[in-house]
Design a protein around this motif. Structure first.
Motif, PDB file in Angstrom:
ATOM      1  N   TYR A 105      88.140  -8.172 -28.303  1.00 26.41           N
ATOM      2  CA  TYR A 105      88.281  -7.359 -27.104  1.00 26.41           C
ATOM      3  C   TYR A 105      89.490  -6.442 -27.192  1.00 26.41           C
ATOM      4  O   TYR A 105      90.424  -6.688 -27.937  1.00 26.41           O
TER       5      TYR A 105
ATOM      6  N   MET B 124      86.938 -15.374 -28.111  1.00 28.67           N
ATOM      7  CA  MET B 124      87.284 -14.020 -27.719  1.00 28.67           C
ATOM      8  C   MET B 124      88.628 -13.747 -28.375  1.00 28.67           C
ATOM      9  O   MET B 124      89.581 -14.498 -28.171  1.00 28.67           O
TER      10      MET B 124
ATOM     11  N   ARG C 293      81.319  -7.104 -20.121  1.00 29.92           N
ATOM     12  CA  ARG C 293      81.527  -7.252 -21.571  1.00 29.92           C
ATOM     13  C   ARG C 293      81.335  -8.694 -22.018  1.00 29.92           C
ATOM     14  O   ARG C 293      80.689  -8.961 -23.031  1.00 29.92           O
TER      15      ARG C 293
ATOM     16  N   TYR D 187      84.143 -12.379 -30.300  1.00 30.05           N
ATOM     17  CA  TYR D 187      84.156 -11.091 -29.619  1.00 30.05           C
ATOM     18  C   TYR D 187      85.574 -10.567 -29.656  1.00 30.05           C
ATOM     19  O   TYR D 187      86.478 -11.180 -29.095  1.00 30.05           O
TER      20      TYR D 187
ATOM     21  N   PHE E 182      78.288 -10.013 -24.414  1.00 27.89           N
ATOM     22  CA  PHE E 182      78.605 -10.726 -25.661  1.00 27.89           C
ATOM     23  C   PHE E 182      77.858 -12.065 -25.714  1.00 27.89           C
ATOM     24  O   PHE E 182      77.196 -12.380 -26.712  1.00 27.89           O
TER      25      PHE E 182
ATOM     26  N   TYR F 262      82.384 -20.237 -28.810  1.00 29.11           N
ATOM     27  CA  TYR F 262      82.590 -18.798 -28.839  1.00 29.11           C
ATOM     28  C   TYR F 262      84.093 -18.537 -28.827  1.00 29.11           C
ATOM     29  O   TYR F 262      84.844 -19.275 -28.200  1.00 29.11           O
TER      30      TYR F 262
END
Length: 145
Positions: free
Chosen positions: A117, A83, A136, A115, A140, A81
């Protein structure tokens, strides 16, 4: 100092309970050893973040490092993942990076597990900010299982 010791203890207990609740909702992410990278574009600089410097890192990791565009595959290819934060002056560079194959070929990008942000929302590490970031980040991760 402010004679708010009881309120501070209650706030910490509430936050600890929220973390435990989120962990129960994410066993396949937490227990599987999946990795999350916090990446930020600011002006001409690219950064990886960890526990320090906000950006949700206090919830996830430790550290910060400046990297080059060429280092993205080496630094981010293990991340399940990503961010991504883009500071105002980094918007044009962010669009440029996101158009390059070095970005598009990252596993997390290919899997649509990025994600983006708000830096304003993820900058600080106070109790209110950390609670917001926890919500958040877990939302996600739950949405991308």
């Amino acid at each position: 100092m402010l004679n708010k010791e009881q309120e501070a203890k209650e706030c910490l207990a509430d936050f600890t309970a929220k973390i435990a609740e989120k962990k129960q909702a994410l066993p396949d992410v937490i227990d599987s050893g999946k990795k999350i990278a916090i990446f930020e574009i600011t002006g001409k600089e690219l950064y990886l973040y960890g526990k320090s410097y906000g950006r949700g890192g206090a919830i996830l990791y430790d550290g910060r490092a400046s990297i080059s565009l060429e280092a993205l595959p080496e630094m981010l290819s293990d991340a399940d993942y990503l961010m991504l934060g883009i500071r105002g002056e980094g918007a044009d560079q962010g669009k440029d990076i996101e158009s390059k194959s070095v970005w598009k070929n990252l596993p997390a990008v290919k899997a649509a597990k990025v994600y983006q942000y708000s830096i304003d929302d993820f900058y600080f590490q106070d109790p209110i900010a950390l609670t917001y970031q926890l919500e958040r980040i877990s939302d996600f991760l739950i949405s991308k299982k």
